[in-house]
Motif scaffolding. Structure first.
Motif, PDB file in Angstrom:
ATOM      1  N   PRO A  13      36.545  36.125  45.249  1.00 38.59           N
ATOM      2  CA  PRO A  13      37.723  36.950  45.520  1.00 38.59           C
ATOM      3  C   PRO A  13      39.033  36.320  45.100  1.00 38.59           C
ATOM      4  O   PRO A  13      40.094  36.906  45.318  1.00 38.59           O
ATOM      5  N   TRP A  14      38.990  35.125  44.473  1.00 39.24           N
ATOM      6  CA  TRP A  14      40.220  34.389  44.232  1.00 39.24           C
ATOM      7  C   TRP A  14      41.154  35.096  43.271  1.00 39.24           C
ATOM      8  O   TRP A  14      42.379  35.029  43.422  1.00 39.24           O
ATOM      9  N   GLY A  15      40.603  35.761  42.273  1.00 37.36           N
ATOM     10  CA  GLY A  15      41.460  36.478  41.334  1.00 37.36           C
ATOM     11  C   GLY A  15      42.290  37.542  42.024  1.00 37.36           C
ATOM     12  O   GLY A  15      43.494  37.668  41.794  1.00 37.36           O
ATOM     13  N   VAL A  16      41.645  38.306  42.900  1.00 40.47           N
ATOM     14  CA  VAL A  16      42.354  39.355  43.636  1.00 40.47           C
ATOM     15  C   VAL A  16      43.359  38.749  44.604  1.00 40.47           C
ATOM     16  O   VAL A  16      44.495  39.220  44.721  1.00 40.47           O
ATOM     17  N   VAL A  72      40.989  39.569  36.924  1.00 46.57           N
ATOM     18  CA  VAL A  72      41.423  39.673  38.325  1.00 46.57           C
ATOM     19  C   VAL A  72      40.224  39.906  39.226  1.00 46.57           C
ATOM     20  O   VAL A  72      40.071  39.275  40.276  1.00 46.57           O
ATOM     21  N   SER A  73      39.361  40.813  38.818  1.00 49.97           N
ATOM     22  CA  SER A  73      38.189  41.160  39.617  1.00 49.97           C
ATOM     23  C   SER A  73      37.050  41.582  38.698  1.00 49.97           C
ATOM     24  O   SER A  73      37.273  42.024  37.564  1.00 49.97           O
ATOM     25  N   ARG A  74      35.833  41.448  39.190  1.00 48.07           N
ATOM     26  CA  ARG A  74      34.670  41.928  38.444  1.00 48.07           C
ATOM     27  C   ARG A  74      34.615  43.452  38.432  1.00 48.07           C
ATOM     28  O   ARG A  74      33.906  44.038  37.606  1.00 48.07           O
ATOM     29  N   HIS A  75      35.340  44.085  39.325  1.00 45.65           N
ATOM     30  CA  HIS A  75      35.324  45.544  39.429  1.00 45.65           C
ATOM     31  C   HIS A  75      36.454  46.129  38.587  1.00 45.65           C
ATOM     32  O   HIS A  75      37.627  45.848  38.823  1.00 45.65           O
ATOM     33  N   LEU A  78      39.321  47.941  40.399  1.00 42.60           N
ATOM     34  CA  LEU A  78      40.258  47.054  41.086  1.00 42.60           C
ATOM     35  C   LEU A  78      41.184  46.376  40.087  1.00 42.60           C
ATOM     36  O   LEU A  78      42.385  46.215  40.349  1.00 42.60           O
ATOM     37  N   ASN A  79      40.649  45.997  38.932  1.00 49.82           N
ATOM     38  CA  ASN A  79      41.501  45.454  37.878  1.00 49.82           C
ATOM     39  C   ASN A  79      42.580  46.451  37.483  1.00 49.82           C
ATOM     40  O   ASN A  79      43.754  46.097  37.340  1.00 49.82           O
TER      41      ASN A  79
END
Length: 225
Positions: A13-16, A72-75, A78-79
């Motif tokens: 979760p660090w990117g988010v 930012v995120s794998r999703h 969300l990116n």
């Protein structure tokens, strides 16, 4: 030309969390400057806070850029949400428009189809003017004007809006343009050299595509030659 490591989707979760921290710091500091601070332009602290806000504005756009690369995120959703918020807060920019232009940039860095590069001149001011004309739109102007008038209608003094919101955004734009401008760092590459897309992506100051054009930019996970 040096080899850059490829970007990989974040595993946690660090990117988010980092992206939200940047957005929160930018917004929180701006709200304090506009509504609660007792600063005046005669105070050196006011200029210090303007510089801090400009630095945070730069981070805001970089967060949007990272979202375009899917870091930012794998999703993907969300990116896009983080990127849309970051670009809109920065200067009323359209995230989707930036994605299209950024994809074009990575497909042909320093080429005639690169919207971030000027084939006519490498002088900073002409290049910067061309860059801004390519990216700024009437909806963006109207959005920024609406934001300004809403803040004024809410009772924020005009000098505070100019000093703590407009000026830092402009300063952040110049910082982004002068710290690693593509047209000025890669211009020494001979124009007769036409490497593959992947090699050209590694030649840019933005780093490699992810991978060679990321799914966040192209909507496809297929590598391009």
């Amino acid at each position: 030309m040096g080899h850059h490591p490829r970007h990989h989707p974040p595993q946690g979760p660090w990117g988010v969390l980092i992206a939200l921290a940047v957005l929160g710091a930018w917004l929180g500091h701006l709200v304090w400057l506009l509504a609660f601070s007792q600063l005046s332009l005669a105070s050196p602290l006011a200029w210090l806070h303007m510089a801090v806000q400009a630095y945070l504005s730069t981070g805001l756009f970089i967060t949007g850029h990272d979202a375009m690369h899917g870091t930012v995120s794998r999703h993907r959703g969300l990116n896009e949400a983080v990127g849309t918020a970051a670009c809109f807060l920065f200067a009323g920019l359209s995230y989707q428009r930036l994605v299209v232009n950024h994809r074009a940039h990575h497909l042909d860095p320093t080429g005639p189809d690169d919207p971030d590069f000027s084939t006519r001149t490498q002088a900073f001011l002409p290049w910067f003017t061309t860059f801004m004309v390519r990216y700024m739109t009437w909806p963006q102007f109207l959005t920024m004007a609406l934001k300004f008038n809403v803040l004024w209608w809410l009772g924020v003094e005009q000098w505070r809006i100019w000093a703590f919101w407009v000026a830092p955004a402009v300063a952040g734009t110049f910082q982004l343009s002068t710290s690693a401008p593509i047209g000025r760092t890669v211009s020494r590459t001979p124009r007769t050299w036409r490497p593959t897309t992947r090699a050209r992506c590694r030649a840019t100051t933005c780093g490699p595509c992810c991978p060679a054009t990321s799914s966040a930019i192209t909507g496809s996970t297929t590598n391009r030659p």
